[in-house]
Design a protein around this motif. Sequence first.
Motif, PDB file in Angstrom:
ATOM      1  N   GLN A  83       9.809   5.660   6.111  1.00 53.50           N
ATOM      2  CA  GLN A  83       9.358   5.887   7.368  1.00 53.50           C
ATOM      3  C   GLN A  83       8.974   4.590   8.242  1.00 53.50           C
ATOM      4  OE1 GLN A  83       5.684   7.985   6.720  1.00 53.50           O
ATOM      5  NE2 GLN A  83       6.788   9.756   5.794  1.00 53.50           N
ATOM      6  N   LEU A  84       8.599   3.625   7.687  1.00 51.88           N
ATOM      7  CA  LEU A  84       8.479   2.374   8.333  1.00 51.88           C
ATOM      8  C   LEU A  84       9.827   1.668   8.463  1.00 51.88           C
ATOM      9  CD1 LEU A  84       6.346   0.229   9.429  1.00 51.88           C
ATOM     10  CD2 LEU A  84       6.311  -0.723   7.111  1.00 51.88           C
ATOM     11  N   VAL A  85      10.839   1.779   7.703  1.00 49.40           N
ATOM     12  CA  VAL A  85      11.966   1.052   7.869  1.00 49.40           C
ATOM     13  C   VAL A  85      12.651   1.820   9.061  1.00 49.40           C
ATOM     14  CG1 VAL A  85      14.342   0.913   6.977  1.00 49.40           C
ATOM     15  CG2 VAL A  85      12.338   0.447   5.431  1.00 49.40           C
ATOM     16  N   GLY A  86      12.624   3.224   9.225  1.00 53.80           N
ATOM     17  CA  GLY A  86      13.332   3.934  10.347  1.00 53.80           C
ATOM     18  C   GLY A  86      12.760   3.560  11.454  1.00 53.80           C
ATOM     19  N   LEU A  87      11.388   3.601  11.698  1.00 51.34           N
ATOM     20  CA  LEU A  87      10.623   3.295  12.933  1.00 51.34           C
ATOM     21  C   LEU A  87      10.780   1.809  13.236  1.00 51.34           C
ATOM     22  CD1 LEU A  87       7.239   4.877  11.986  1.00 51.34           C
ATOM     23  CD2 LEU A  87       8.764   5.781  13.933  1.00 51.34           C
ATOM     24  N   THR A 141       0.937  -1.099  -0.172  1.00 57.09           N
ATOM     25  CA  THR A 141      -0.085   0.013   0.017  1.00 57.09           C
ATOM     26  C   THR A 141       0.681   1.378   0.050  1.00 57.09           C
ATOM     27  OG1 THR A 141      -0.088   0.174   2.416  1.00 57.09           O
ATOM     28  CG2 THR A 141      -1.843  -1.247   1.076  1.00 57.09           C
ATOM     29  N   LEU A 142       2.110   1.197   0.262  1.00 54.14           N
ATOM     30  CA  LEU A 142       3.106   2.443   0.335  1.00 54.14           C
ATOM     31  C   LEU A 142       3.987   2.522  -0.940  1.00 54.14           C
ATOM     32  CD1 LEU A 142       4.232   1.501   4.101  1.00 54.14           C
ATOM     33  CD2 LEU A 142       2.507   2.958   3.331  1.00 54.14           C
ATOM     34  N   VAL A 143       4.114   1.427  -1.707  1.00 50.91           N
ATOM     35  CA  VAL A 143       5.133   1.227  -2.787  1.00 50.91           C
ATOM     36  C   VAL A 143       4.230   1.252  -4.029  1.00 50.91           C
ATOM     37  CG1 VAL A 143       6.797  -0.034  -3.936  1.00 50.91           C
ATOM     38  CG2 VAL A 143       6.572   0.013  -1.409  1.00 50.91           C
ATOM     39  N   PRO A 144       4.459   2.182  -4.896  1.00 56.18           N
ATOM     40  CA  PRO A 144       3.691   2.447  -6.195  1.00 56.18           C
ATOM     41  C   PRO A 144       4.174   1.423  -7.406  1.00 56.18           C
ATOM     42  CG  PRO A 144       5.206   4.290  -6.051  1.00 56.18           C
ATOM     43  CD  PRO A 144       5.368   3.364  -4.758  1.00 56.18           C
ATOM     44  N   ASP A 145       5.310   0.831  -6.899  1.00 55.33           N
ATOM     45  CA  ASP A 145       5.869  -0.207  -8.104  1.00 55.33           C
ATOM     46  C   ASP A 145       5.614  -1.398  -7.681  1.00 55.33           C
ATOM     47  OD1 ASP A 145       6.866  -1.555 -10.193  1.00 55.33           O
ATOM     48  OD2 ASP A 145       9.068  -0.756 -10.006  1.00 55.33           O
ATOM     49  N   PRO A 146       4.633  -2.421  -8.110  1.00 53.54           N
ATOM     50  CA  PRO A 146       4.564  -3.707  -7.350  1.00 53.54           C
ATOM     51  C   PRO A 146       5.878  -4.780  -7.581  1.00 53.54           C
ATOM     52  CG  PRO A 146       2.828  -3.010  -9.024  1.00 53.54           C
ATOM     53  CD  PRO A 146       3.768  -2.151  -9.047  1.00 53.54           C
ATOM     54  N   PRO A 189       3.166   5.247  15.614  1.00 57.89           N
ATOM     55  CA  PRO A 189       3.417   6.054  14.116  1.00 57.89           C
ATOM     56  C   PRO A 189       3.447   5.006  13.187  1.00 57.89           C
ATOM     57  CG  PRO A 189       5.147   6.365  15.437  1.00 57.89           C
ATOM     58  CD  PRO A 189       4.373   5.730  16.382  1.00 57.89           C
ATOM     59  N   GLN A 190       3.876   3.534  13.345  1.00 55.35           N
ATOM     60  CA  GLN A 190       3.893   2.767  12.247  1.00 55.35           C
ATOM     61  C   GLN A 190       2.536   2.396  11.422  1.00 55.35           C
ATOM     62  OE1 GLN A 190       6.146  -0.714  13.248  1.00 55.35           O
ATOM     63  NE2 GLN A 190       7.273   0.505  14.941  1.00 55.35           N
ATOM     64  N   ALA A 191       1.830   2.803  12.415  1.00 53.23           N
ATOM     65  CA  ALA A 191       0.094   2.317  11.759  1.00 53.23           C
ATOM     66  C   ALA A 191      -0.414   3.397  10.722  1.00 53.23           C
ATOM     67  CB  ALA A 191      -0.760   2.272  12.977  1.00 53.23           C
ATOM     68  N   PHE A 192       0.529   4.632  10.613  1.00 49.42           N
ATOM     69  CA  PHE A 192       0.088   5.797   9.975  1.00 49.42           C
ATOM     70  C   PHE A 192       1.246   6.303   9.032  1.00 49.42           C
ATOM     71  CE2 PHE A 192      -2.041   5.936  14.167  1.00 49.42           C
ATOM     72  CZ  PHE A 192      -3.520   5.684  13.718  1.00 49.42           C
ATOM     73  N   VAL A 193       2.280   5.479   8.724  1.00 47.59           N
ATOM     74  CA  VAL A 193       3.204   6.021   7.742  1.00 47.59           C
ATOM     75  C   VAL A 193       2.628   6.019   6.393  1.00 47.59           C
ATOM     76  CG1 VAL A 193       5.108   4.890   9.106  1.00 47.59           C
ATOM     77  CG2 VAL A 193       3.728   3.517   7.259  1.00 47.59           C
ATOM     78  N   THR A 194       3.364   6.906   5.439  1.00 51.78           N
ATOM     79  CA  THR A 194       2.781   7.117   4.241  1.00 51.78           C
ATOM     80  C   THR A 194       3.871   6.799   3.070  1.00 51.78           C
ATOM     81  OG1 THR A 194       3.800   9.493   4.347  1.00 51.78           O
ATOM     82  CG2 THR A 194       1.153   9.025   4.965  1.00 51.78           C
ATOM     83  N   ALA A 195       5.239   6.132   3.622  1.00 56.58           N
ATOM     84  CA  ALA A 195       6.260   5.833   2.953  1.00 56.58           C
ATOM     85  C   ALA A 195       6.987   4.738   3.541  1.00 56.58           C
ATOM     86  CB  ALA A 195       7.254   7.025   2.567  1.00 56.58           C
ATOM     87  N   THR A 196       7.823   3.882   2.902  1.00 57.69           N
ATOM     88  CA  THR A 196       8.260   2.858   3.170  1.00 57.69           C
ATOM     89  C   THR A 196       9.582   3.222   3.988  1.00 57.69           C
ATOM     90  OG1 THR A 196       7.912   1.557   1.065  1.00 57.69           O
ATOM     91  CG2 THR A 196       9.432   0.754   2.419  1.00 57.69           C
TER      92      THR A 196
END
Length: 404
Positions: free
Chosen positions: A315-319, A250-255, A306-313
């Motif tokens: 951000q999730l990697v950093g958290l 859901t965060l990555v545009p390229d499958p 905040p991991q539940a509301f990230v908008t980019a990968t």
Amino acid sequence: MNTPPPPAPTGSAHWKRNLWVCMFGSFTTIVAMTLLLPFLPLYVEQLGVHDPAAIVQWSGAAYAASFLSAALVAPLWGRLADRYGRKLMLIRASLGMAVAMALIGLASNVWQLVLLRLLAGFLGGYASGSTVMVATQTPKAQSGWALGTLSSAVMAGSLVGPLVGGVLPQWIGIRWTFFAAGAVIFVAFIATCTLIREDVRPAPRPAAGAPSRWQAIPDRRPLLAMLFTGMLLMLANMSIEPIITVYVATLVPDPAQVTLHAGLVMSAAALGSIVSASRLGRLADRVGHWNVIIACLVVAALLLLPQAFVTATWQLVGLRFLMGLSLGGLLPCIAAVIRHNVPEGTAGQMLGYSTSAQYTGQVTGPMLGGLIGGHLGMRWVFLGTSVLLALGAAWNWRTQRRIR
């Protein structure tokens, strides 16, 4: 490389050498247990299973089998370690794992694969045995640092294993990958036999009419708190496993980039734990292991929100990396609290119970995460895990205050 603290007058005179050997053996056995992740479905297909749904089911059964059997026998190996010596259990585990890995490479059907994975979990347990060895042989004043360093080696094995499994079969084939893993573990077996020195005499067999090992513990509240905390830690680590690829999609545009980004997210927490484990262990030796446990649980609970509301990968990697930093010190601190609150003759068995509790979290986490993610939505997996960690921190704080 961290410099160890100055030696204390208690503990084995060979505790540093024992630690390095245990680190090498734990690293190699964890690599062997996890390297099959990238190619396990391919191996299942080679063994005669061709239906896609059946391949997934058999792959899951084969992977979980070793952890199931390891959870069941961990207290037994811990009790035998108390009675007959910790080094003997490490010798048994390394030789058993070397043989089991070679036999997995010889499997001719999928039933044999599952049964041999069960055998690997039953015969193995080098990492948990190393925890018992290091916890009981290291001076108590340095147990947090030593257990943290050992935990870093275990986490490194979990990180390197899938990477090795993704590369090595392309060079030598799947079966020879298992043979190579068995050969490396056999080197750990030789190192264990020749280099480890155990100074503390094993506990004698209890006399007739003597209290049980459980009854011999003066205050069981710290032990119960640590068993619960260990299960909670692994549940928190594993709860997002079933949903992570779908969540990243859901965060990555390229499958085509989804699996790469999902791999980065999964590795970030392990990398953070490798970086922080020994440092948090050393901090715990100074400020108290229980204080570090409570603080780590609170920080991890906050980082899950905040991991539940990230908008980019990224951000999730950093958290996830920051969460790995906060959770890295928990396993060594849990082992240290158990070690400091049980009699010498019961330490191995109680640490075995701790290992079983952690395996319970490993099995429960993905099941709970998949259930919540499928029915309530993926964000609720992060939010629900955050609540569980916060409750765990509150319970540890309350238990610590009552004991004081």
